[in-house]
Scaffold this motif. Structure first.
Motif, PDB file in Angstrom:
ATOM      1  N   PRO A 124       0.833  -1.213   0.000  1.00 30.31           N
ATOM      2  CA  PRO A 124       0.000   0.000   0.000  1.00 30.31           C
ATOM      3  C   PRO A 124       0.863   1.256   0.000  1.00 30.31           C
ATOM      4  CG  PRO A 124       0.027  -0.997   2.180  1.00 30.31           C
ATOM      5  CD  PRO A 124       0.735  -1.964   1.273  1.00 30.31           C
ATOM      6  N   ALA A 125       0.291   2.351  -0.460  1.00 33.58           N
ATOM      7  CA  ALA A 125       1.037   3.605  -0.603  1.00 33.58           C
ATOM      8  C   ALA A 125       1.713   4.068   0.685  1.00 33.58           C
ATOM      9  CB  ALA A 125       0.114   4.697  -1.147  1.00 33.58           C
ATOM     10  N   PRO A 126       1.046   4.014   1.852  1.00 31.17           N
ATOM     11  CA  PRO A 126       1.739   4.464   3.074  1.00 31.17           C
ATOM     12  C   PRO A 126       3.000   3.653   3.365  1.00 31.17           C
ATOM     13  CG  PRO A 126      -0.623   4.316   3.448  1.00 31.17           C
ATOM     14  CD  PRO A 126      -0.368   3.681   2.124  1.00 31.17           C
ATOM     15  N   ALA A 127       2.959   2.357   3.087  1.00 31.33           N
ATOM     16  CA  ALA A 127       4.135   1.510   3.315  1.00 31.33           C
ATOM     17  C   ALA A 127       5.262   1.879   2.367  1.00 31.33           C
ATOM     18  CB  ALA A 127       3.762   0.037   3.154  1.00 31.33           C
ATOM     19  N   VAL A 128       4.914   2.217   1.123  1.00 35.94           N
ATOM     20  CA  VAL A 128       5.924   2.618   0.145  1.00 35.94           C
ATOM     21  C   VAL A 128       6.619   3.900   0.600  1.00 35.94           C
ATOM     22  CG1 VAL A 128       6.295   3.388  -2.238  1.00 35.94           C
ATOM     23  CG2 VAL A 128       4.771   1.460  -1.766  1.00 35.94           C
ATOM     24  N   THR A 129       5.859   4.794   1.199  1.00 34.57           N
ATOM     25  CA  THR A 129       6.440   6.039   1.714  1.00 34.57           C
ATOM     26  C   THR A 129       7.464   5.750   2.806  1.00 34.57           C
ATOM     27  OG1 THR A 129       4.407   7.262   1.214  1.00 34.57           O
ATOM     28  CG2 THR A 129       5.923   8.248   2.805  1.00 34.57           C
ATOM     29  N   VAL A 130       7.131   4.831   3.706  1.00 38.36           N
ATOM     30  CA  VAL A 130       8.078   4.471   4.773  1.00 38.36           C
ATOM     31  C   VAL A 130       9.308   3.786   4.177  1.00 38.36           C
ATOM     32  CG1 VAL A 130       8.403   3.148   6.897  1.00 38.36           C
ATOM     33  CG2 VAL A 130       6.215   4.263   6.450  1.00 38.36           C
TER      34      VAL A 130
END
Length: 237
Positions: A124-130
């Motif tokens: 998911p996008a939030p995980a990619v940001t991290v």
């Protein structure tokens, strides 16, 4: 049983993630450095091959007093074919969860970044940001790894963190059916558990980098034990 509409949504989401991964930049400079080194290695081999073809054609021409028009054409075709093949192959080997455990410390950060980049379509996008933040941490960790010996306890703890805990976290999330990834289990959804785990690893890499730079190598064993207990607690929830 999964409905056709749900299957379509999953396919569309998977396609969006794949497209997002193509558009996104590398997560760190060490992965870029490894890719550049691989590319220029192929360029060097191609240049040597073309040079060898030209030298060979020159030697043949000197022996038979010229190679003529068709000789020049054949030389050009052979040189172009050699350059094409050597620039195209071999492809850069993609790191695997198994190879990360055995990667030398000098390339561990870069290969971990490459592996993480390949996982982005499934996350998911939030995980990619991290993961972008983890890439920065790995860039900062890389010079510190140069000061360690492969047999140092500190090296084992770093390898365990990025070569075992990190892949296990992501692979565990990927094994969960898409239809369950946003359903709560133990008070958290799998997506939130993944996000929390990535944030924890991000902080641990930062802590390890500081401890190695300060020579506090004995503290890494304590941090490694803490991380194992943390994962055991999360798995039991």
């Amino acid at each position: 049983m999964t409905s056709p509409a749900s299957q379509s949504d999953e396919i569309l989401e998977s396609s969006r993630r794949a497209l997002r991964n193509v558009r996104m930049p590398p997560i760190g400079t060490k992965s870029m450095a490894l890719r550049r080194a691989h590319f220029w290695g192929k360029v060097s081999k191609a240049a040597l091959a073309v040079g060898a073809v030209l030298v060979g054609a020159g030697i043949v021409g000197a022996i038979i007093d010229g190679i003529g028009f068709w000789g020049v054409m054949i030389t050009g075709l052979v040189g172009a074919a050699a350059a094409y093949v050597l620039l195209r192959y071999p492809q850069m080997p993609m790191p695997t969860t198994e190879s990360l455990r055995q990667t030398d410390l000098g390339t561990l950060a870069g290969k971990t970044e490459i592996w993480l980049e390949s996982q982005r379509p499934a996350l998911p996008a939030p995980a990619v940001t991290v993961m972008q933040d983890i890439g920065i941490r790995l860039d900062q960790l890389a010079p510190q790894l140069q000061t360690l010996d492969d047999n140092d306890p500190a090296a084992r703890e770093v390898r365990k963190l990025v070569g075992e805990h990190l892949p296990e976290l992501i692979n565990g999330y990927k094994r969960i059916p898409d239809s369950l990834k946003r359903k709560e289990h133990g008070g958290k959804t799998p997506e939130q558990q993944l996000l929390d785990g990535l944030k924890l690893i991000d902080r641990e890499i930062e802590t390890m980098t500081g401890q190695i730079s300060r020579g506090e190598l004995d503290k890494l064993a304590v941090r490694g034990r803490y991380l194992e207990l943390k994962y055991d607690t999360d798995a039991a929830q």
